[in-house]
Design a protein around this motif. Sequence first.
Motif, PDB file in Angstrom:
ATOM      1  N   HIS A  67      -1.200  18.530   1.725  1.00 27.16           N
ATOM      2  CA  HIS A  67      -0.758  18.270   3.102  1.00 27.16           C
ATOM      3  C   HIS A  67      -1.947  17.936   4.008  1.00 27.16           C
ATOM      4  N   THR A  68      -2.872  17.136   3.475  1.00 31.45           N
ATOM      5  CA  THR A  68      -4.002  16.715   4.299  1.00 31.45           C
ATOM      6  C   THR A  68      -3.516  15.740   5.362  1.00 31.45           C
ATOM      7  N   GLU A  69      -4.228  15.727   6.458  1.00 31.49           N
ATOM      8  CA  GLU A  69      -3.845  14.881   7.580  1.00 31.49           C
ATOM      9  C   GLU A  69      -4.079  13.417   7.242  1.00 31.49           C
ATOM     10  N   ILE A  70      -3.182  12.569   7.702  1.00 29.28           N
ATOM     11  CA  ILE A  70      -3.277  11.135   7.427  1.00 29.28           C
ATOM     12  C   ILE A  70      -4.381  10.536   8.283  1.00 29.28           C
ATOM     13  N   THR A  71      -5.301   9.816   7.618  1.00 25.40           N
ATOM     14  CA  THR A  71      -6.372   9.140   8.350  1.00 25.40           C
ATOM     15  C   THR A  71      -5.911   7.742   8.754  1.00 25.40           C
ATOM     16  N   ALA A  72      -6.716   7.092   9.548  1.00 23.72           N
ATOM     17  CA  ALA A  72      -6.336   5.772  10.063  1.00 23.72           C
ATOM     18  C   ALA A  72      -6.217   4.732   8.949  1.00 23.72           C
ATOM     19  N   ASN A  73      -7.052   4.836   7.914  1.00 26.12           N
ATOM     20  CA  ASN A  73      -6.975   3.836   6.853  1.00 26.12           C
ATOM     21  C   ASN A  73      -5.856   4.116   5.858  1.00 26.12           C
ATOM     22  N   GLU A  74      -5.131   5.219   6.004  1.00 26.90           N
ATOM     23  CA  GLU A  74      -3.994   5.522   5.130  1.00 26.90           C
ATOM     24  C   GLU A  74      -2.663   5.133   5.758  1.00 26.90           C
ATOM     25  N   ILE A  75      -2.722   4.528   6.926  1.00 23.82           N
ATOM     26  CA  ILE A  75      -1.509   4.059   7.594  1.00 23.82           C
ATOM     27  C   ILE A  75      -1.493   2.538   7.497  1.00 23.82           C
ATOM     28  N   ILE A  76      -0.407   2.000   6.984  1.00 18.98           N
ATOM     29  CA  ILE A  76      -0.268   0.553   6.865  1.00 18.98           C
ATOM     30  C   ILE A  76       0.508   0.050   8.074  1.00 18.98           C
ATOM     31  N   PRO A  77      -0.137  -0.755   8.924  1.00 24.64           N
ATOM     32  CA  PRO A  77       0.584  -1.286  10.086  1.00 24.64           C
ATOM     33  C   PRO A  77       1.649  -2.281   9.625  1.00 24.64           C
ATOM     34  N   THR A  78       2.856  -2.106  10.109  1.00 22.84           N
ATOM     35  CA  THR A  78       3.952  -2.977   9.681  1.00 22.84           C
ATOM     36  C   THR A  78       4.312  -4.018  10.725  1.00 22.84           C
ATOM     37  N   GLU A  79       3.639  -4.024  11.846  1.00 23.72           N
ATOM     38  CA  GLU A  79       3.941  -5.033  12.843  1.00 23.72           C
ATOM     39  C   GLU A  79       3.022  -6.235  12.642  1.00 23.72           C
ATOM     40  N   GLY A  80       3.581  -7.408  12.744  1.00 27.57           N
ATOM     41  CA  GLY A  80       2.813  -8.636  12.567  1.00 27.57           C
ATOM     42  C   GLY A  80       2.630  -9.007  11.115  1.00 27.57           C
ATOM     43  N   LEU A  81       2.596 -10.297  10.862  1.00 29.37           N
ATOM     44  CA  LEU A  81       2.453 -10.780   9.505  1.00 29.37           C
ATOM     45  C   LEU A  81       1.236 -11.683   9.340  1.00 29.37           C
ATOM     46  N   SER A  82       0.259 -11.554  10.215  1.00 27.11           N
ATOM     47  CA  SER A  82      -0.882 -12.468  10.155  1.00 27.11           C
ATOM     48  C   SER A  82      -1.651 -12.329   8.848  1.00 27.11           C
ATOM     49  N   GLY A  83      -1.833 -11.108   8.356  1.00 27.57           N
ATOM     50  CA  GLY A  83      -2.537 -10.909   7.092  1.00 27.57           C
ATOM     51  C   GLY A  83      -1.823 -11.561   5.923  1.00 27.57           C
ATOM     52  N   VAL A  84      -0.500 -11.497   5.924  1.00 30.49           N
ATOM     53  CA  VAL A  84       0.289 -12.110   4.854  1.00 30.49           C
ATOM     54  C   VAL A  84       0.133 -13.628   4.894  1.00 30.49           C
ATOM     55  N   PHE A  85       0.195 -14.207   6.089  1.00 27.79           N
ATOM     56  CA  PHE A  85       0.046 -15.658   6.208  1.00 27.79           C
ATOM     57  C   PHE A  85      -1.362 -16.109   5.824  1.00 27.79           C
ATOM     58  N   ILE A  86      -2.368 -15.328   6.167  1.00 24.89           N
ATOM     59  CA  ILE A  86      -3.745 -15.659   5.769  1.00 24.89           C
ATOM     60  C   ILE A  86      -3.869 -15.604   4.254  1.00 24.89           C
ATOM     61  N   TYR A  87      -3.286 -14.581   3.634  1.00 24.51           N
ATOM     62  CA  TYR A  87      -3.341 -14.467   2.182  1.00 24.51           C
ATOM     63  C   TYR A  87      -2.625 -15.631   1.504  1.00 24.51           C
ATOM     64  N   ILE A  88      -1.486 -16.035   2.014  1.00 28.83           N
ATOM     65  CA  ILE A  88      -0.770 -17.192   1.465  1.00 28.83           C
ATOM     66  C   ILE A  88      -1.614 -18.457   1.632  1.00 28.83           C
ATOM     67  N   GLY A  89      -2.303 -18.584   2.766  1.00 30.76           N
ATOM     68  CA  GLY A  89      -3.205 -19.720   2.978  1.00 30.76           C
ATOM     69  C   GLY A  89      -4.342 -19.731   1.972  1.00 30.76           C
ATOM     70  N   ILE A  90      -4.893 -18.546   1.676  1.00 27.61           N
ATOM     71  CA  ILE A  90      -5.955 -18.441   0.669  1.00 27.61           C
ATOM     72  C   ILE A  90      -5.408 -18.844  -0.696  1.00 27.61           C
ATOM     73  N   LEU A  91      -4.200 -18.421  -1.021  1.00 23.69           N
ATOM     74  CA  LEU A  91      -3.585 -18.753  -2.305  1.00 23.69           C
ATOM     75  C   LEU A  91      -3.377 -20.261  -2.449  1.00 23.69           C
ATOM     76  N   ILE A  92      -2.890 -20.908  -1.404  1.00 23.69           N
ATOM     77  CA  ILE A  92      -2.684 -22.362  -1.434  1.00 23.69           C
ATOM     78  C   ILE A  92      -4.020 -23.093  -1.539  1.00 23.69           C
ATOM     79  N   THR A  93      -5.024 -22.611  -0.813  1.00 24.48           N
ATOM     80  CA  THR A  93      -6.363 -23.199  -0.900  1.00 24.48           C
ATOM     81  C   THR A  93      -6.909 -23.085  -2.315  1.00 24.48           C
ATOM     82  N   TYR A  94      -6.702 -21.945  -2.952  1.00 26.19           N
ATOM     83  CA  TYR A  94      -7.164 -21.740  -4.325  1.00 26.19           C
ATOM     84  C   TYR A  94      -6.464 -22.695  -5.285  1.00 26.19           C
ATOM     85  N   TRP A  95      -5.189 -22.863  -5.100  1.00 25.41           N
ATOM     86  CA  TRP A  95      -4.406 -23.755  -5.944  1.00 25.41           C
ATOM     87  C   TRP A  95      -4.934 -25.184  -5.856  1.00 25.41           C
TER      88      TRP A  95
END
Length: 154
Positions: A67-95
């Motif tokens: 029951h350790t306290e949750i730190t800031a890096n253990e919380i996944i922010p669910t608002e916004g999809l900018s990271g997902v779109f950047i990752y998809i852009g990286i994938l297309i660039t790689y292709w």
Amino acid sequence: MDRRKIDIYLSTFLIIISAIILTDNNLVEGGAESNISSMFLPRFAACLIIIFSLTIAIQSLMKLTKHTEITANEIIPTEGLSGVFIYIGILITYWIAMLYLGFLISTPFIMIAVAVLLGGRRWGSIITMSIATSLIIFYGSKIFLRVYLPTWTL
């Protein structure tokens, strides 16, 4: 969203899939034959996935049971999809880059881009691991599996 719970669920799923790969002999049909065997690479990868998944799951389970306290890096922010779109852009660039630059040149750059996206800041380690991993995969697949990855076409 609590990253520790997601780690446990995802690790359990990966361990189950890896166990299926290790035990199902029907997956061999149609595989590329090499000096080692057609199921060597999938089974080797499954063993690594089990080891890494167990490592992640045990750490997360220990934190949850204590029951350790949750730190800031253990919380996944669910608002916004900018990271997902950047990752998809990286994938297309790689292709696209793979077609012209080949595996050996495009892969380290894409690995560096993904590491930066995930928050990596140790540039020496990131560059070294990107180049070393690309070389190992390229020459390992060529020598052991006889699978030729794309090369430079310019």
